[in-house]
Design a protein around this motif. Sequence first.
Motif: not given
Length: 445
Positions: A410-428
């Motif tokens: 539960p670290i800010p950069t980890v959570l932000r990265f997870l969100r970014g990957v999830a959004v990338w999956v949806d955008g793809n």
Amino acid sequence: MPTPGLTPTFLTGIPEAVLTALAEAGLPLPHAGLPPGFPTAVPAADPGTAPGEPVPAEAQAAALAEAPAPPEPRIPHGPSGLGTATLSLARRPEAPAAPPEPEVAAPTEAQDPPVAAGGTGRPIPGLYYHPIPEPDPTRVAEVSRRIKQWAVEEVELYPPEWEDQFDGFSVARYMVGCHPDAPTVEHLMIATRLMVAENVVDDVYCEDHGGSPVGLGGRLLLAHTALDPVHTTAEYTPAWLESLGADAPRRAYASAMRYFLEGATASQADRFRHDMARLHMGYLAEAAWSETDYTPEVHEYLAMRQFNNFRPCPTITDTIGGYELPADLHAQPALQRVIGLAGNATTLANDLYSYTKELKSPGKHMNLPVVISEREGLSDRDGYLKAIEVHNELMHAFEAASAEAAAALPIPTVLRFLRGVAVWVDGNHDWHMNNTYRYSLPDFW
């Protein structure tokens, strides 16, 4: 039906008790669309920080300093505390409950799949996905202008007769949809150049425009040196440098990598090179099967697709977002599983959307529906439908793994990265669904 937007897919279906346990990590700033009290990926910015601007490293450090440190065993062994028993990173006795299917993701056979908002395409019936907001048209137009200028003027990427194919690729809409948190257009251009370069290598060396499995290893190795420089003697360095301009794929790789290095840290660059080596190894495995006319077993094909896949794209989501996920966190097995599953699921979505396009191309083209049909004795339709099931299972696994990683780290950069990957999956997925210039659905419903 979930509200379309930037809500990370890894939150879907997570029990309230788990959300409470995550919130107890002390990370602030609840986000519209998230459950009350759930920490977002980014610590609160200073009042002077402009929307979309990356949060300074000092602010992230301050947020971490204020948050209670998790118990020592959490990173290597997984989460502990209220509601986290089902989030162990170790082997589970039973699979976690699958997130609820969005209403638009699973139309029945009696229905026409709905048209995506702002797009012209239709989703594959029964495919599990999340809709996204329409990509920012102003950014799409500017990225489109810049990427074409780069392709034509800087790297001489394609002859005039390929212009319609370049335009039909719609790469600007693709990258803006995948990276809505990019702080500037130039950050988006980093991803866009790399995406175009990777597709040029695939088309020219492997597939549509003169590609062949014969001699592919040598071509890929020399192209890879545009990403991972050769350290050689003074006598032979000039010849190697000259070779980087020998063809369009190498020119594209060399130029795109130069721009990437301007915006990436050393560890981000090394991470990207590693994932590109994985990609090239996957190309070679597929080429070897093609040369020997071998249809792999389904598990062999899926293993190949773990390497010949989209992984290099989501792995740089922090670079494009204007921040860095530190190397020691990126290397955590929980994060590696998330990135691996993201690459696998999105690549199988590509297999499904490009199915009819590939069947029309010369020769035999391997994709998951074809391999399943041949190896398991199924009709074309049944093989395709089973491939949808495989994709959906991987998507659910991706979301569960993302939730586990968020709980364990539960670290800010980890959570932000997870969100970014999830959004990338949806955008793809959104790009594949809406790119009707390239793709059309088979008549199986």
